[in-house]
Write a protein that holds these residues in place. Structure first.
Motif, short mmCIF file in Angstrom:
data_model
loop_
_atom_site.label_atom_id
_atom_site.label_comp_id
_atom_site.label_asym_id
_atom_site.label_seq_id
_atom_site.Cartn_x
_atom_site.Cartn_y
_atom_site.Cartn_z
N THR A 26 -15.13 -9.31 7.62
CA THR A 26 -16.42 -8.88 8.03
C THR A 26 -17.30 -7.96 7.18
N LYS A 27 -16.80 -7.93 5.82
CA LYS A 27 -17.25 -7.58 4.47
C LYS A 27 -17.66 -6.02 4.74
N LYS A 28 -17.00 -5.43 5.94
CA LYS A 28 -17.57 -4.11 5.99
C LYS A 28 -16.62 -3.35 5.16
N PRO A 29 -17.14 -1.90 4.70
CA PRO A 29 -16.39 -1.04 3.68
C PRO A 29 -15.15 -0.72 4.45
N LEU A 30 -14.28 -0.43 3.53
CA LEU A 30 -12.68 0.32 4.01
C LEU A 30 -12.56 1.45 3.47
N LEU A 31 -11.97 2.50 3.97
CA LEU A 31 -11.50 3.69 3.60
C LEU A 31 -10.21 3.86 3.57
N LEU A 32 -9.43 4.47 2.54
CA LEU A 32 -7.84 4.62 2.74
C LEU A 32 -7.79 6.04 3.00
N VAL A 33 -6.72 6.27 3.89
CA VAL A 33 -6.39 7.70 4.24
C VAL A 33 -5.04 8.00 3.64
N PRO A 34 -4.77 9.25 3.25
CA PRO A 34 -3.70 9.68 2.54
C PRO A 34 -2.62 9.38 3.80
N LYS A 35 -1.42 8.92 3.41
CA LYS A 35 -0.38 8.76 4.49
C LYS A 35 -0.06 10.07 4.93
N ARG A 36 -0.02 11.18 4.24
CA ARG A 36 0.49 12.66 4.73
C ARG A 36 -0.32 13.05 5.73
N TRP A 37 -1.54 12.59 5.58
CA TRP A 37 -2.56 13.14 6.97
C TRP A 37 -2.03 12.68 8.27
N LEU A 38 -1.65 11.39 8.15
CA LEU A 38 -1.19 10.67 9.42
C LEU A 38 0.24 11.29 9.82
N ARG A 39 0.84 11.93 8.96
CA ARG A 39 1.96 12.64 9.36
C ARG A 39 1.85 13.95 9.81
N MET B 199 0.82 -1.11 0.11
CA MET B 199 -0.05 -0.01 0.04
C MET B 199 0.86 1.20 -0.06
N SER B 200 1.15 1.66 -1.15
CA SER B 200 2.27 2.61 -1.42
C SER B 200 1.64 4.22 -0.83
N SER B 201 0.38 4.46 -1.02
CA SER B 201 0.18 5.86 -0.79
C SER B 201 -1.08 5.86 0.34
N GLY B 202 -1.39 5.04 0.79
CA GLY B 202 -2.58 5.31 1.88
C GLY B 202 -2.45 4.02 2.92
N SER B 203 -2.98 4.25 3.99
CA SER B 203 -3.22 2.97 5.03
C SER B 203 -4.68 2.86 4.94
N LEU B 204 -4.95 1.46 5.29
CA LEU B 204 -6.22 1.03 5.43
C LEU B 204 -7.03 1.48 6.83
N HIS B 205 -8.09 2.03 6.77
CA HIS B 205 -8.65 2.07 8.00
C HIS B 205 -10.29 1.90 7.79
N ASN B 206 -10.83 1.12 9.08
CA ASN B 206 -12.23 0.80 9.03
C ASN B 206 -13.12 1.83 9.11
N THR B 207 -13.82 1.86 8.18
CA THR B 207 -15.05 2.91 8.18
C THR B 207 -15.83 2.74 9.69
N ARG B 208 -16.21 3.58 10.34
CA ARG B 208 -17.16 3.63 11.30
C ARG B 208 -18.31 4.23 11.13
N ASP B 209 -19.15 4.26 12.08
CA ASP B 209 -20.80 4.80 12.11
C ASP B 209 -20.41 6.33 12.15
N GLY B 210 -19.35 6.72 12.75
CA GLY B 210 -19.10 7.91 13.36
C GLY B 210 -19.28 8.84 12.04
N THR B 211 -19.64 10.04 12.33
CA THR B 211 -20.14 11.01 11.32
C THR B 211 -18.72 11.95 10.80
N ILE B 212 -18.19 11.35 10.06
CA ILE B 212 -17.13 12.00 9.55
C ILE B 212 -17.32 13.24 8.32
N LEU B 213 -17.00 14.24 8.53
CA LEU B 213 -17.53 15.28 7.48
C LEU B 213 -16.65 14.88 6.22
#
Lengths: 322, 126
Positions: free
Chosen positions: A64-77, A1-15
């Motif tokens: 779990t068959k739940k959807p996954l969202l990728l997050v740009p690595k630069r955000w985590l940095r 995964m060169s440009s992102g890391s996997l994050h589980n989507t939660r039911d939280g309301t992410i804008l």
């Protein structure tokens, strides 16, 4: 995964969910990751100023068959290593800033800092000195204690046998638990599934780091560059189970093996393992539910290392040898 | 085995104190997590007390013929240690009871040293 890391989507309301959905789809197309049609809950619609479910295509978690969202690595940095929140939470001398019972507020800390620049200076120097701590071990992260206890209770609740995939679940749980328990002495664990005469065999193999005297002894006495473990979710260990592990104990893999099973061996099978030592100088020790429980117990309390439980089993075994 | 000198009496009294304090500490841990292992540092100290116990009690009062000390590799648990300490406490009390006598002149229980009542006062037998 060169440009992102996997994050589980939660039911939280992410804008930012709708941005992340687009980003994920775009990256997955580039990387060739399969997309599945799914519904994502609570995506913010700026036009309607509402959170609404959206049907879209995303990669899904294989189990779990739940959807996954990728997050740009630069955000985590983005969060700097030296930052005010960290100082506020961990470093500022709270007792000097507020009296007992008073709430610690950002403003109070700022006022304190103006008069005590030395504290900030010390914080910065301390963080610079320990900057190497923020490197992750990229190969392995131990599972936290609470998870270890959870895994143990999963294992204990599983019935012995193959019913409803209990054997697979047992192997999976042990495969996740043991590398964490035995780290850092045993590392680079490999859970292997392979087929031998129609039976699926799962081994757990560890690289022998020789970091502990006991492990160095295993290399010297049994030629164990790797430690072979065989998992058997059965009510009773039979002759063929021991023979099967015995077949793995060769000069290449080392002549020391661990049988991970539910209950202690019956006398005849235990004698069989002793005979392996008498005849061929091969050692087979058994780790049961009770031992795993003790391993988790010491993993939690940190009074001893879980490897000591393995050593105990080996000492008991050797005492029974002629 | 009987007490021969005042030093023997002091050793026995020290042993009783140490056994009781260790027992109260470890039994607290044993109630919380009976299967948890005792760490190497504590085990070393426990072994020192048991060693003193073996010397004081001798073969006659030693609780188990084939147990002398804990092995570090055996990974004894909190409850294992509690069981052994209780045994040592009981045997030490047996040994003490057999070596004390009521002194009418002192109006108190005293240790018997070399077969005769000494000046070392003690509690009545339990």
């Amino acid at each position: 995964m060169s440009s992102g890391s996997l994050h589980n989507t939660r039911d939280g309301t992410i804008l930012m969910k709708s941005f992340l959905i687009d980003y994920t789809a775009q990256e997955c197309c580039q990387l060739g990751i399969a997309l599945t049609a799914v519904e994502v809950a609570k995506v913010y619609e700026p036009g309607k100023k509402k959170f609404l479910p959206v049907r879209t295509e995303l990669p899904v978690h294989p189990e779990t068959k739940k959807p996954l969202l990728l997050v740009p690595k630069r955000w985590l940095r983005h969060t700097p290593y030296i930052n005010y929140d960290d100082y506020f939470r961990e470093y500022c001398p709270q007792d000097d800033i507020v009296h007992e019972g008073e709430e610690l507020t950002y403003v109070k800390v700022l006022t304190y800092n103006r008069d005590n620049y030395g504290v900030i200076d010390f914080y910065v120097r301390e963080k610079e000195r320990t900057f190497e701590d923020c490197k992750n071990d990229p190969l392995f992260t131990q599972i936290p204690i609470i998870s270890a206890r959870r895994k143990l209770s999963v294992i204990k609740k599983l019935p012995a046998g193959k019913e409803n995939g209990a054997d697979k679940a047992y192997e999976k749980a042990i495969g996740e638990l043991f590398p964490s328990l035995l780290y850092p002495y045993l590392d680079f664990a490999q859970v292997q599934a392979r087929t031998d005469s129609g039976v699926s065999i799962r081994d757990l193999i560890f690289y022998n780091s020789r970091k502990h005297d006991f492990l160095a002894e295993l290399l010297k006495d049994y030629g164990s560059r790797q430690i072979t473990m065989e998992m058997k979710n059965v009510q009773k260990i039979e002759r063929e189970h021991i023979d099967q592990l015995n077949r793995y104990l060769t000069d290449d893999l080392g002549k020391f093996g661990i049988l991970i099973t539910r209950y202690p061996l019956k006398k005849t099978e235990f004698t069989r393992t002793i005979d392996l030592w008498s005849g061929q100088r091969k050692a087979v020790i058994t780790v049961t539910d009770a031992d795993i429980e003790q391993m988790v117990e010491v993993f939690d309390s940190k009074q001893r290392h879980p490897l000591d439980v393995i050593i105990k089993k080996y000492v008991e075994y050797r005492r029974a040898c002629p | 085995m009987s007490l021969e000198t005042g030093e023997d009496v002091e050793k026995l009294e020290k042993l009783i104190r140490q056994l009781h304090s260790l027992h109260s500490e470890i039994s607290l841990l044993a109630k919380k997590s009976p299967n948890d292992a005792v760490n190497a540092f504590k085990l070393k100290l426990i072994n020192k007390v048991l060693q003193a116990g073996n010397e004081v009690l001798g073969d006659g009062y030693k609780p188990f013929a084939d147990f002398s000390l804990f092995e570090l590799d055996d990974l004894p648990s909190n409850s294992d240690v509690t069981v052994v300490l209780t045994q040592y406490i009981q045997e030490t009390e047996g040994y003490r009871s057999d070596n004390i006598v009521y002194s009418p002149s002192e109006h108190a229980w005293v240790f018997q040293v070399n077969g005769s009542p000494s000046k070392f006062e003690t509690n009545p037998p339990k």
